[in-house]
Design an enzyme around this catalytic site. Structure first.
Site, mmCIF file in Angstrom:
data_model
loop_
_atom_site.group_PDB
_atom_site.id
_atom_site.type_symbol
_atom_site.label_atom_id
_atom_site.label_comp_id
_atom_site.label_asym_id
_atom_site.label_seq_id
_atom_site.Cartn_x
_atom_site.Cartn_y
_atom_site.Cartn_z
ATOM 1 N N SER A 171 -2.039 -2.730 1.673
ATOM 2 C CA SER A 171 -1.394 -0.818 1.334
ATOM 3 C C SER A 171 -1.627 -0.299 2.716
ATOM 4 C CB SER A 171 -1.863 0.034 0.159
ATOM 5 O OG SER A 171 -1.235 0.974 0.148
ATOM 6 N N HIS A 198 2.253 -1.668 0.213
ATOM 7 C CA HIS A 198 2.930 -1.230 -0.386
ATOM 8 C C HIS A 198 3.689 -1.132 0.657
ATOM 9 C CE1 HIS A 198 -0.175 0.498 -3.212
ATOM 10 N NE2 HIS A 198 0.461 -0.818 -4.149
ATOM 11 N N ASP A 291 -4.557 0.063 -6.979
ATOM 12 C CA ASP A 291 -4.284 -0.640 -7.149
ATOM 13 C C ASP A 291 -4.490 -1.834 -6.386
ATOM 14 O OD1 ASP A 291 -1.715 -1.569 -7.573
ATOM 15 O OD2 ASP A 291 -0.332 -1.903 -5.791
#
Length: 357
Positions: A171, A198, A291
């Site tokens: 991310s 992401h 995540d």
């Protein structure tokens, strides 16, 4: 608590006014200054010392890319690039130079999400970047420095019978990490690599092209029903979640409005664990949130191998920390060592021993 001070940089007075309005409507944020070109941005960062900068890329006198290099060399500051989708490749180049993220320029309706992102990124510690002589990416073709790819790739049928598959989750800070990690993989890397990063809608294709220019392996967005091939890197788009079918083909799962992470690292990692079991290798890198922690745990439970980026080399020690603290990561490595470990595992698929620091 002191308000987060934002420097707004854009050559459009209308865009600056919109960003100022969105910032000043949000609690805990204030605009400390505005700049209409990169040169002014550098001067105001040094004079005003903002907590975060919103940066346009296409500006007169000094571009956003040049300004980012100057700022990250003189006074490292969190920078959020606001760009058009058409300029996605330069947006990724800006991230390579030290910007934390790149997103589309906000609209009036984007206010809450936009200001929440500013607050989140303002607290990220950033490091100094040494200026280097690099040219802007222009056009749609590969850059002059593109690596030569080896056409003698591993046989796909042999890989499909017993080889490993790698999934890399990331991310915030991920694009910089991927730009260091992926070019270290050799042209004869004998396994497919799935990348779940992401990213804002519209920027994944530009990121794939940017990474493809850096790597010996081909990097492209994963396509529906595409069969996995050794020696290829598949990047997940943000508009869907990348999963797999039992016959080793890509399936793009529709995204819902409830999905927080786009694309979802957990969805891809869990799918790979279910289909490939002990042949799966999960790698979790820098990023905010949690995540990927559940998906990495699924790979370990399935008998696969799990690697995690260490705290010292992470821009944000978040996603990887969650997985490491949960005990799901078998080997914690600095970013500089992960590619070598991936190569070792790919070339010795029967061995599951991991190296740990």
């Amino acid at each position: 608590m002191a308000e987060v001070r934002v420097l707004v940089v854009d050559d459009s007075a209308m865009v600056r006014a919109l960003i100022r309005a969105l910032v000043e409507m949000a609690e805990g944020l204030t605009v400390c200054g505005e700049a209409e070109n990169g040169r002014q941005a550098v001067e105001q960062v040094l004079a005003l010392r903002p907590e975060i900068v919103t940066m346009d890329l296409q500006m007169p006198e000094m571009s956003g890319l040049e300004a980012i290099e100057e700022i990250m060399a003189a006074r490292p500051t969190p920078i959020l690039v606001l760009s058009d989708i058409a300029d996605a490749r330069n947006a990724m180049a800006a991230v390579e130079r030290g910007a934390l993220e790149a997103v589309q320029k906000p609209s009036v309706d984007d206010g809450p999400a936009f200001t929440a992102r500013l607050k989140m990124l303002a607290g990220v510690p950033v490091i100094r970047h040494i200026r280097s002589k690099r040219s802007l990416i222009k056009g749609s073709g590969a850059s002059a420095a593109s690596p030569v790819r080896n056409p003698l790739l591993p046989d796909r049928s042999v890989w499909g019978e017993k080889g490993r598959i790698f999934v890399v989750a990331a991310s915030t800070g991920g694009p910089q990490a991927l730009a260091q990690l992926l070019p270290r993989l050799p042209a004869d890397f004998p396994a497919p690599v799935l990348i779940v990063q992401h990213i804002s809608d519209g920027f994944a294709a530009g990121m794939a092209t940017w990474l493809n220019d850096l790597c010996r392996l081909t990097v492209a967005l994963g396509q529906e029903s595409e069969r996995l091939t050794a020696g290829r890197i598949y990047l997940a788009d943000s508009t869907t979640h990348l999963t797999l079918t039992p016959d080793q083909r890509i399936h793009l799962q529709p995204r819902t409005d409830r999905d927080i992470y786009r694309p979802s690292c957990d969805v891809t990692l869990t799918a790979v664990a279910e289909i490939f079991g002990s042949r799966a290798v999960g790698v979790i890198l820098t990023g905010m949130g949690r995540d990927g922690a559940r998906g990495i745990a699924a790979i370990r439970c399935a008998g696969g191998v799990t690697l995690g980026q260490d705290e010292a080399s992470s821009v944000v020690y978040g996603m990887n920390r969650e997985a490491i603290v949960a005990g799901s990561v078998q080997s914690v490595l600095p970013l500089s060592a992960i590619a070598d470990e991936m190569v070792r595992l790919a070339r010795a698929p029967g061995q599951t021993r991991c190296k740990s620091l």
